[in-house]
Design an enzyme around this catalytic site. Structure first.
Site, short mmCIF file in Angstrom:
data_model
loop_
_atom_site.label_atom_id
_atom_site.label_comp_id
_atom_site.label_asym_id
_atom_site.label_seq_id
_atom_site.Cartn_x
_atom_site.Cartn_y
_atom_site.Cartn_z
N LYS C 34 0.86 -1.19 0.00
CA LYS C 34 0.00 0.00 0.00
C LYS C 34 0.89 1.24 0.00
O LYS C 34 1.95 1.27 0.63
CB LYS C 34 -0.89 -0.01 1.25
CG LYS C 34 -1.63 1.30 1.49
CD LYS C 34 -3.09 1.11 1.79
CE LYS C 34 -3.85 2.43 1.78
NZ LYS C 34 -4.39 2.77 0.46
N LEU C 62 -5.24 7.06 1.62
CA LEU C 62 -3.83 6.70 1.86
C LEU C 62 -3.47 6.55 3.33
O LEU C 62 -2.40 6.99 3.76
CB LEU C 62 -2.90 7.71 1.18
CG LEU C 62 -2.86 7.73 -0.33
CD1 LEU C 62 -1.70 8.60 -0.82
CD2 LEU C 62 -2.71 6.34 -0.93
N ASN C 116 3.04 6.65 -6.87
CA ASN C 116 1.61 6.83 -7.10
C ASN C 116 1.35 8.30 -7.40
O ASN C 116 1.39 9.14 -6.50
CB ASN C 116 0.89 6.35 -5.84
CG ASN C 116 -0.61 6.49 -5.92
OD1 ASN C 116 -1.16 7.01 -6.90
ND2 ASN C 116 -1.29 6.03 -4.90
N CYS C 119 -3.54 9.01 -6.98
CA CYS C 119 -4.54 8.65 -5.99
C CYS C 119 -5.66 9.68 -6.02
O CYS C 119 -5.42 10.87 -5.85
CB CYS C 119 -3.96 8.58 -4.59
SG CYS C 119 -5.23 8.10 -3.40
N LYS C 155 2.68 5.32 -11.52
CA LYS C 155 1.30 4.86 -11.61
C LYS C 155 0.41 6.04 -11.97
O LYS C 155 0.36 7.04 -11.26
CB LYS C 155 0.86 4.25 -10.28
CG LYS C 155 -0.56 3.70 -10.34
CD LYS C 155 -0.83 2.70 -9.27
CE LYS C 155 -2.24 2.16 -9.34
NZ LYS C 155 -2.51 1.24 -8.23
N ASN C 182 -4.86 3.76 -12.32
CA ASN C 182 -5.39 3.86 -10.96
C ASN C 182 -6.89 4.13 -11.04
O ASN C 182 -7.44 4.32 -12.13
CB ASN C 182 -4.70 5.03 -10.23
CG ASN C 182 -4.65 4.82 -8.72
OD1 ASN C 182 -5.57 4.25 -8.14
ND2 ASN C 182 -3.59 5.28 -8.08
N GLY C 201 -12.59 -2.02 -10.01
CA GLY C 201 -13.39 -3.18 -10.41
C GLY C 201 -13.76 -3.13 -11.88
O GLY C 201 -13.17 -2.38 -12.66
N SER C 251 -9.03 -5.11 -6.78
CA SER C 251 -10.35 -5.37 -6.22
C SER C 251 -10.75 -6.84 -6.26
O SER C 251 -11.52 -7.29 -5.41
CB SER C 251 -11.40 -4.56 -6.99
OG SER C 251 -11.11 -3.19 -6.86
C1 LIG Z 1 -9.38 -0.06 -1.33
C2 LIG Z 1 -8.40 0.38 -2.36
C3 LIG Z 1 -7.25 1.04 -1.96
C4 LIG Z 1 -6.32 1.45 -2.89
N1 LIG Z 1 -5.18 2.07 -2.47
C5 LIG Z 1 -4.20 2.39 -3.37
C6 LIG Z 1 -2.97 2.91 -2.95
O1 LIG Z 1 -2.70 3.10 -1.77
N2 LIG Z 1 -2.04 3.19 -3.89
C7 LIG Z 1 -2.25 2.96 -5.22
O2 LIG Z 1 -1.38 3.23 -6.03
N3 LIG Z 1 -3.43 2.47 -5.65
C8 LIG Z 1 -4.41 2.16 -4.75
N4 LIG Z 1 -5.59 1.61 -5.19
C9 LIG Z 1 -5.77 1.36 -6.62
C10 LIG Z 1 -5.47 -0.09 -6.99
O3 LIG Z 1 -4.11 -0.38 -6.81
C11 LIG Z 1 -5.83 -0.38 -8.45
O4 LIG Z 1 -4.98 0.37 -9.29
C12 LIG Z 1 -7.26 -0.02 -8.78
O5 LIG Z 1 -8.11 -0.46 -7.75
C13 LIG Z 1 -7.75 -0.63 -10.10
O6 LIG Z 1 -7.59 -2.00 -10.16
P1 LIG Z 1 -8.74 -3.06 -9.73
O7 LIG Z 1 -9.95 -2.80 -10.55
O8 LIG Z 1 -8.08 -4.37 -9.98
O9 LIG Z 1 -8.98 -2.81 -8.27
C14 LIG Z 1 -6.56 1.22 -4.26
C15 LIG Z 1 -7.72 0.56 -4.66
C16 LIG Z 1 -8.65 0.14 -3.74
C17 LIG Z 1 -9.90 -0.53 -4.22
#
Ligand SMILES: Cc1cc2nc3c(=O)[nH]c(=O)nc-3n(C[C@H](O)[C@H](O)[C@H](O)COP(=O)(O)O)c2cc1C
Ligand SMILES: Cc1cc2nc3c(=O)[nH]c(=O)nc-3n(C[C@H](O)[C@H](O)[C@H](O)COP(=O)(O)OP(=O)(O)OC[C@H]3O[C@@H](n4cnc5c(N)ncnc54)[C@H](O)[C@@H]3O)c2cc1C
Ligand SMILES: Cc1cc2nc3c(=O)[nH]c(=O)nc-3n(C[C@H](O)[C@H](O)[C@H](O)COP(=O)(O)OP(=O)(O)OC[C@H]3O[C@@H](n4cnc5c(N)ncnc54)[C@H](O)[C@@H]3O)c2cc1C
Ligand SMILES: Cc1cc2nc3c(=O)[nH]c(=O)nc-3n(C[C@H](O)[C@H](O)[C@H](O)COP(=O)(O)O)c2cc1C
Ligand code: FES
Ligand code: FES
Lengths: 272, 215, 272, 215
Positions: C34, C62, C116, C119, C155, C182, C201, C251
């Site tokens: 994270k 974050l 990142n 965000c 990212k 992201n 998602g 997700s």
């Molecule tokens: C609960 C949650 C927390 C996340 N926290 C971060 C984070 O701290 N840093 C980051 O770069 N991306 C974060 N993301 C983004 C995910 O890494 C990912 O890029 C994004 O959810 C899209 O992919 P997915 O559809 O597979 O979830 C977060 C996503 C979710 C759902």
């Protein structure tokens, strides 16, 4: 702008009025015509549309007969049954300015003039007119001067720059409204084939809601037409709650044109 | 143009994946016109109109959720119709070369113009047809090469079938029923473009049937 | 970077390794932690997550213990069972540079370091670090110098600027990889309450596919980790087809952690 | 921690919208722990573990598609469990004040600690319970105001119920079972934060049961 009901047919899906043969104009506040450009465009090659579970993807590529044709047939393009919003687009600053100049003598015939700054399917070095923010601001400035009396609407989406940043500029240059949001760029692979285009339908709703929320937070008194995945009364409620003045029906026409009557009736009953 | 409900009367299986769906309602339409039928999909789905056993009917090949819904689930459908243009064949003896998805139109033309019909099906046909049919590419190709004497030809099936006929039959009176993705069916959305010698045309308002010299 | 399988656990959903108690590390190419910021953050107020039909919306903000804590417990953060990618974030140029300096002595412990820049849930005047493109380029330049030997990944998402424009800059400044995309900003109204956050998602898939397609078109040899709605083998195939080098699972962990094993196995069998 | 399948044994209706779901499988868990159950929803759903008639059981209030699936459709569920911490009550006589969604935990605690249980239900209870229950806010409020003599209290129900108990019972030994949206249930996602006097905590790893002085 005063629309009753505050329901607009979106530019593109509605063509140039064709859906009036399927819907009751009483429930249409205004009908936005498909975007017109300076020169005629024959559009992109096919396949131009495909559907997935929760979105439609399209790459029409602004097929349109060009502004001269519209002017020569102006009475056909100013709809009799409803108020008409003209949508204009272009690939460069010059095109936007020229098209504004051409339409100026006829501008009064339209309830509003919307400028499409966000079509994901035409290219200027691969990107939209927003890739050069200074050039874009010059368009805002010039068009406002060329069309001093028109209700000017900028149609934006969420790519290119933060939508709230762009929206503030629109207001700064004295424009009257925003349509939020246009399609977002997407790609679908169906039967092994890549289909690229703009995403519309339900997928856009949470994105459009957020865009409008953010813009309304910084601009209290600009007219906002919500666009993106509006199909149901709950969708209407949600968009009004985040600050939209009117809602627009685009892709929903493809599912069931009667949604206009249903939501139009609902909106006539809502205190605006 | 109407925008109303239709109710399902019968479903009759033609082959492996294609079904005739007949409706209880009667309405006016011309040969060659189509209908846009609402399903849970985000867009209505276009089908060529025709007749079967005195009913208005479409013939539906299962492709995805929408067609599946029409054949197996839905009983009542919102739809708008009739759309597109009337097909007016030239004088003389004609033949309709069609896949099972065009059986109801073939049937209508057969009754109206006493034209011949050749159905080319990928899989075995389970239904007694009032006209000739062949199964499989090989038999179809052989058969096509024997059809040189008609005054007009209407081809309606897969792209592959259409191309095969176009390249094997020289008559200028070959007509093709085109398919492009349709959002609206009424000329609004511009999704169904075809690029012709006369510029961009639309299957829904200029077709769906085009003469070969247009393409 | 050589990951076997080319499957990465996404930053955020995976926490700091917690999912290793539910998944077999053999099928994880690398585990992204994270995002860590210069100072500890306690995150946003709740509710921080909600689900809809085809997306999750989150506004974690974050929450993290800060870089000093990570350094003091570095052996806890460098996972034993898999390669580890460190994710770093910040609110300003200074923060990004300082955090890079702090981690520099430990950089070798990580397979890669991801920054990142996207965000959607922290703010710099309401927007992300991308709102000032020059400042952002200075970050790229400085971080590259501070971490000369690290595999540096940026990212990005699709807001703030065109993703292909940003990606070209990333490459220009000598970075090695991109994670695309992201979360996109969204808003959901559930039971009359507004939930704002980043969308993840299935909703992201067509948007992420397009982003990767456009970036790959202009950058042939940068390492791309696909992120956004990856749940199935078809999703993996689609992302590889548009040019991703590796895929990331975010997700999907919330639905079924076993998806990692399923897709990891699949990817081990795929010719890369 | 396990990540495996559970199969449904019985569904027993408690009131209008809440049901006990029992499982065929046996596994070890402590009072207060919970389970994350997979449904067609994008996130697994948390439920407090308990027992009913010698089976491991959860009690599920229908809220949306996930809970609907668990009660009415699913027969076999992927899930990970047990999660969170054991609830260790202080010495002395205690009472569990719970909505029907916590009946299986209440049952377990009742059997283990012979504590009293008071179930407060919005709607009529259709099931014979081995402990006291009241229906409606009014009776619930009246009843709470009479409960002053216990050594500990565990409240588990709606936010409203919890707040009411907290403001009407002064004992420092009031424990509350918190609910926040949970993405992972294992401390990874940070969605289930609660802001306590000791800083940010997480329902899944620090709870789900917290003593009042923590909040
Ligand atoms: C609960 C949650 C927390 C996340 N926290 C971060 C984070 O701290 N840093 C980051 O770069 N991306 C974060 N993301 C983004 C995910 O890494 C990912 O890029 C994004 O959810 C899209 O992919 P997915 O559809 O597979 O979830 C977060 C996503 C979710 C759902
Ligand atoms: C003028 C015209 C006439 C047609 N007549 C017939 C007919 O008589 N019988 C028949 O079986 N089929 C006909 N089709 C094709 C039929 O419309 C599609 O097979 C059907 O729409 C697929 O829907 P689906 O939801 O099952 O498929 P999906 O799962 O959504 O998609 C499967 C395939 O069908 C295509 N398709 C989906 N929606 C449309 C649409 N709105 N317009 C065009 N193609 C679409 C997709 O591009 C895809 O290749 C016709 C198409 C056109 C354009
Ligand atoms: C520690 C904990 C223990 C719980 N124990 C029980 C229990 O024993 N019995 C019981 O009936 N309910 C319990 N809940 C609540 C239960 O998890 C939700 O009602 C359920 O997840 C709703 O799922 P849905 O798909 O039906 O709802 P949705 O339609 O998705 O949403 C309906 C409501 O449920 C909430 N919800 C949805 N998903 C979650 C989630 N993953 N985590 C938390 N809330 C969610 C939403 O925020 C929304 O308010 C508990 C929650 C927590 C956090
Ligand atoms: C087929 C199609 C064509 C479109 N053409 C245009 C256009 O010419 N000009 C424009 O501003 N927007 C165009 N749009 C965008 C729509 O006006 C609308 O903003 C978008 O589809 C999102 O709304 P919806 O989800 O209700 O469709 C088009 C959309 C579709 C689906
Ligand atoms: S289907 Fe919309 S223009 Fe033909
Ligand atoms: S539910 Fe993910 S940290 Fe608690």
């Amino acid at each position: 702008m005063n629309l009753n009901p505050p329901l607009v047919i979106a530019s593109g899906p509605g063509g140039s009025g064709e859906y009036l043969s399927l819907i009751n104009p009483k429930y249409v506040g205004a009908y936005t015509l498909k975007t017109i450009t300076l020169n005629p465009k024959s559009g992109n090659k096919t396949k131009r549309m495909e559907n997935s579970e929760n979105y439609i993807i399209n790459s029409i590529g602004l097929e349109n007969p060009g502004i001269e044709y519209v002017i020569s047939n102006i009475e056909k393009f100013v709809l009799k049954e409803t108020k008409t919003i003209l949508s204009l687009g272009g690939d460069s600053k010059d095109e936007y300015i020229k098209i504004a100049e051409k339409i100026a003598p006829y501008a009064k015939k339209f309830e509003a003039i919307e400028f499409n700054f966000s079509c994901p399917n035409v290219k200027k070095g691969g990107l939209s007119i927003l890739s050069d923010i200074n050039e874009w601001q010059e368009i805002l400035e010039n068009v406002r001067k060329i069309l001093p009396d028109s209700f000017l609407i900028a149609k934006l989406s969420i790519e290119g720059n933060f939508v709230e940043v762009l929206s503030k500029k629109v207001k700064e240059f004295g424009w009257n409204g925003l349509t939020l949001i246009n399609c977002v760029r997407g790609l679908l692979i169906k039967d092994g084939k890549i289909v690229m285009g703009g995403l519309s339908g339900p997928i856009l709703k949470p994105i459009a809601l957020r865009a409008i929320y953010e813009v309304r937070k910084v601009l209290k008194d600009i007219y906002i037409i919500a666009s993106g995945g509006i199909y149901t009364k709950k969708d209407v409620d949600d968009f009004l709650l985040v600050g939209a003045n009117a809602i627009s029906i685009g892709s929903a026409l493809f599912k069931d044109p009667q949604v206009v009557e249903e939501l139009g009736k609902y909106l006539k009953g809502v205190e605006r | 143009m109407e925008n109303t409900y239709l109710t399902k009367k019968d479903v009759i299986q033609i082959n492996e994946d294609t079904f005739i769906v007949t409706f209880n309602e009667k309405f006016k339409f011309d040969e060659g016109q189509f209908i846009m039928i609402q399903t849970p999909s985000l867009t209505r789905k276009p089908f060529i109109l025709g007749t079967w056993e005195d009913n208005i009917a479409v013939s539906v090949q299962i492709k995805g959720k929408g067609t599946n819904y029409i054949v197996f689930q839905g009983e009542k459908f919102k739809a708008h119709f009739p759309l597109g243009n009337k097909f007016i064949p030239p004088a003389g003896k004609g033949i309709v070369i069609a896949s099972p998805t065009c059986i109801t139109l073939a049937n209508l033309l057969h009754e109206k113009y006493s034209c011949n019909v050749l159905i080319g099906s990928k899989s075995k046909i389970n239904l007694e047809l009032p006209f000739e049919s062949v199964v499989g590419n090989e038999d179809f190709s052989k058969k096509i090469k024997t059809l040189k004497t008609y005054d007009w030809y209407l081809v309606s099936g897969s792209k592959q079938m259409e191309e095969f006929v176009l390249s094997n039959i020289e008559s200028k009176n070959v007509f093709v029923s085109l398919e492009e993705y349709m959002g609206c069916g009424i000329g609004a959305c511009k999704s169904c473009a075809v690029f012709t010698k006369d510029g961009v045309k639309h299957v829904c308002t200029d077709g769906p049937i085009f003469r070969r010299d247009m393409l």
